[in-house]
Scaffold this motif. Structure first.
Motif, PDB file in Angstrom:
ATOM      1  N   SER A   1       0.820  -1.220   0.000  1.00 54.88           N
ATOM      2  CA  SER A   1       0.000   0.000   0.000  1.00 54.88           C
ATOM      3  C   SER A   1       0.850   1.266   0.000  1.00 54.88           C
ATOM      4  O   SER A   1       0.354   2.351  -0.312  1.00 54.88           O
ATOM      5  N   ALA A   2       2.140   1.141   0.349  1.00 56.59           N
ATOM      6  CA  ALA A   2       3.055   2.290   0.338  1.00 56.59           C
ATOM      7  C   ALA A   2       3.937   2.256  -0.905  1.00 56.59           C
ATOM      8  O   ALA A   2       5.127   2.575  -0.851  1.00 56.59           O
ATOM      9  N   ILE A   3       3.367   1.866  -2.041  1.00 58.99           N
ATOM     10  CA  ILE A   3       4.145   1.689  -3.263  1.00 58.99           C
ATOM     11  C   ILE A   3       4.856   2.979  -3.673  1.00 58.99           C
ATOM     12  O   ILE A   3       5.996   2.943  -4.149  1.00 58.99           O
TER      13      ILE A   3
ATOM     14  N   GLY B   1      21.458  -2.128  -1.623  1.00 60.83           N
ATOM     15  CA  GLY B   1      20.594  -3.290  -1.454  1.00 60.83           C
ATOM     16  C   GLY B   1      19.289  -3.182  -2.216  1.00 60.83           C
ATOM     17  O   GLY B   1      19.145  -2.412  -3.166  1.00 60.83           O
ATOM     18  N   LYS B   2      18.316  -3.965  -1.772  1.00 64.93           N
ATOM     19  CA  LYS B   2      17.059  -4.128  -2.481  1.00 64.93           C
ATOM     20  C   LYS B   2      15.900  -3.510  -1.713  1.00 64.93           C
ATOM     21  O   LYS B   2      15.903  -3.444  -0.486  1.00 64.93           O
ATOM     22  N   VAL B   3      14.878  -3.097  -2.460  1.00 66.19           N
ATOM     23  CA  VAL B   3      13.624  -2.652  -1.872  1.00 66.19           C
ATOM     24  C   VAL B   3      12.600  -3.769  -2.072  1.00 66.19           C
ATOM     25  O   VAL B   3      12.389  -4.240  -3.195  1.00 66.19           O
ATOM     26  N   LEU B   4      11.984  -4.196  -0.965  1.00 65.11           N
ATOM     27  CA  LEU B   4      10.990  -5.260  -1.006  1.00 65.11           C
ATOM     28  C   LEU B   4       9.609  -4.716  -0.678  1.00 65.11           C
ATOM     29  O   LEU B   4       9.462  -3.809   0.145  1.00 65.11           O
ATOM     30  N   LEU B   5       8.604  -5.306  -1.322  1.00 64.93           N
ATOM     31  CA  LEU B   5       7.200  -5.008  -1.044  1.00 64.93           C
ATOM     32  C   LEU B   5       6.585  -6.189  -0.310  1.00 64.93           C
ATOM     33  O   LEU B   5       6.793  -7.333  -0.701  1.00 64.93           O
ATOM     34  N   SER B   6       5.846  -5.913   0.745  1.00 63.90           N
ATOM     35  CA  SER B   6       5.185  -6.972   1.505  1.00 63.90           C
ATOM     36  C   SER B   6       3.684  -6.932   1.253  1.00 63.90           C
ATOM     37  O   SER B   6       3.044  -5.888   1.357  1.00 63.90           O
TER      38      SER B   6
ATOM     39  N   SER C   1       6.971   4.576   7.450  1.00 60.48           N
ATOM     40  CA  SER C   1       6.001   3.788   6.677  1.00 60.48           C
ATOM     41  C   SER C   1       6.518   2.401   6.356  1.00 60.48           C
ATOM     42  O   SER C   1       5.913   1.672   5.598  1.00 60.48           O
ATOM     43  N   SER C   2       7.653   2.051   6.926  1.00 56.66           N
ATOM     44  CA  SER C   2       8.248   0.769   6.596  1.00 56.66           C
ATOM     45  C   SER C   2       7.649  -0.356   7.408  1.00 56.66           C
ATOM     46  O   SER C   2       6.903  -0.141   8.353  1.00 56.66           O
TER      47      SER C   2
END
Length: 353
Positions: free
Chosen positions: A302-304, A318-323, A342-343
């Motif tokens: 939801s915080a795309i 590093g990487k950004v992940l979406l949950s 918002s993480s």
């Protein structure tokens, strides 16, 4: 259910929108996957921007990499798959709660893998492994890697170290130089904004020119790497972080150089499943031992917008992940400082480096 979607090509932070949707029932040979985590990769962003318009019908759900659990199956698919964690490869669509795809593109996740490891265990590790396996020269031949602070750049360097090669690392920010020298086995760290970069590469190569260079940037930086190659040298061009292609004149300017355009997608879509599974098994071991590990920053789907802004942050590692699920486990967390509010809340058991 919730998903992101692209209705028109353009800057990702402008054209990626979210919406509620009803996921379809899987048809024959298909499975429906409850997504847990998904990665944001440069390949996602260039697709959203419209680089591959001819093979990307609109609208589409982005996301070429992620991990999920099989929730239901269509006709002809064994019920035993239900409940298994899988990597759904071969197509976009990871940035949503539920993805429906063909069962033949689903690969099992090793039981000892965390969700985080699985969500990042395909594109970068497999690309780095293939490019090093195919193009690493016999040491001490001089090589260079640009975008060396990126997740895949550091994987390439660590994999080169495993075969006895210490590359020249190229970075865009001077403050990255000391950090890389302390963490990785590199011959030198050069900033691409320095005057006389090609001269320094020439000196570090002992006047021979580079044997191999890995280019994730393209544009003038990729062009300069190609011009720094020695006779018979190879430029492995695998990314377009600059947004600008290599010069079409390079082949005329560097007639003795070999310019390779590496595209993981081309190999994945033309190889047999058992061969791809064997390759994944190889890179899974590199993920386990830390060679193909990455730091991460995590955001809920939801915080795309915030996630995309973090992805674009200068100096991010590093990487950004979406949950998509509160069940997903992120065992290491290195947030972009601007976005900690918002993480995703994560486990305190941070065992991976």
């Amino acid at each position: 259910m919730f998903r992101t979607i692209v209705h028109t090509f353009g800057p990702p932070d402008e054209v990626v929108v979210d919406e509620a949707y009803e996921p379809p029932v899987p048809g024959p040979g298909q499975v429906r996957i409850r997504m847990l985590l998904a990665s944001i990769n440069p390949s996602d962003l260039v697709t959203i921007s419209g680089a591959y318009r001819s093979r990307t019908p609109l609208p589409f759900v982005p996301g070429f990499e992620g991990v999920g659990v099989v929730e239901s199956v269509g006709a002809g698919v064994p019920e035993l798959l239900v409940g298994q964690r899988v990597l759904p490869l071969g197509s976009a669509g990871a940035w949503q709660d539920m993805k429906v795809t063909e069962e033949r593109w689903c690969f099992p996740v090793p039981p000892d893998f965390t969700d985080q490891q699985a969500a990042m265990g395909y594109i970068n590790p497999l690309s780095a492994w293939m490019m090093v396996r195919q193009y690493a020269p016999v040491p001490p031949a001089p090589v260079a890697v640009n975008a060396a602070t990126s997740a895949i750049g550091q994987m390439i360097i660590r994999m080169l170290n495993r075969v006895g090669v210490r590359p020249i690392a190229l970075v865009r920010r001077p403050d990255s130089q000391e950090q890389l020298m302390g963490q990785l086995g590199v011959l030198a760290v050069l900033c691409t904004s320095e005057v006389g970069l090609r001269r320094r590469l020439h000196e570090l190569s002992g006047g021979r020119g580079l044997a191999v260079a890995w280019d994730a940037v393209g544009g003038t930086e990729g062009d300069e790497l190609a011009r720094a190659l020695g006779p018979g040298g190879t430029l492995v061009h695998y990314g377009l972080l600059s947004g600008t292609p290599l010069s079409p004149r390079l082949r005329d300017e560097c007639p003795e150089a070999r310019i390779v355009l590496f595209r993981l997608r081309d190999w994945v879509h033309t190889t047999e499943r058992h061969t791809l599974q064997r390759a994944l098994n190889e890179v899974f071991q590199l993920v386990r031992d830390g060679t193909a590990a990455s730091k991460v920053a995590g955001f809920p789907l939801s915080a795309i917008r915030q996630a995309l802004e973090c992805e674009a942050t200068s100096g991010r590692e590093g990487k950004v992940l979406l949950s998509m699920s509160s069940d997903a486990k992120i065992t290491q967390f290195e947030p972009c400082s601007r976005y900690t509010s918002s993480s995703i809340a994560v486990s305190a058991e941070c065992t991976n480096s």
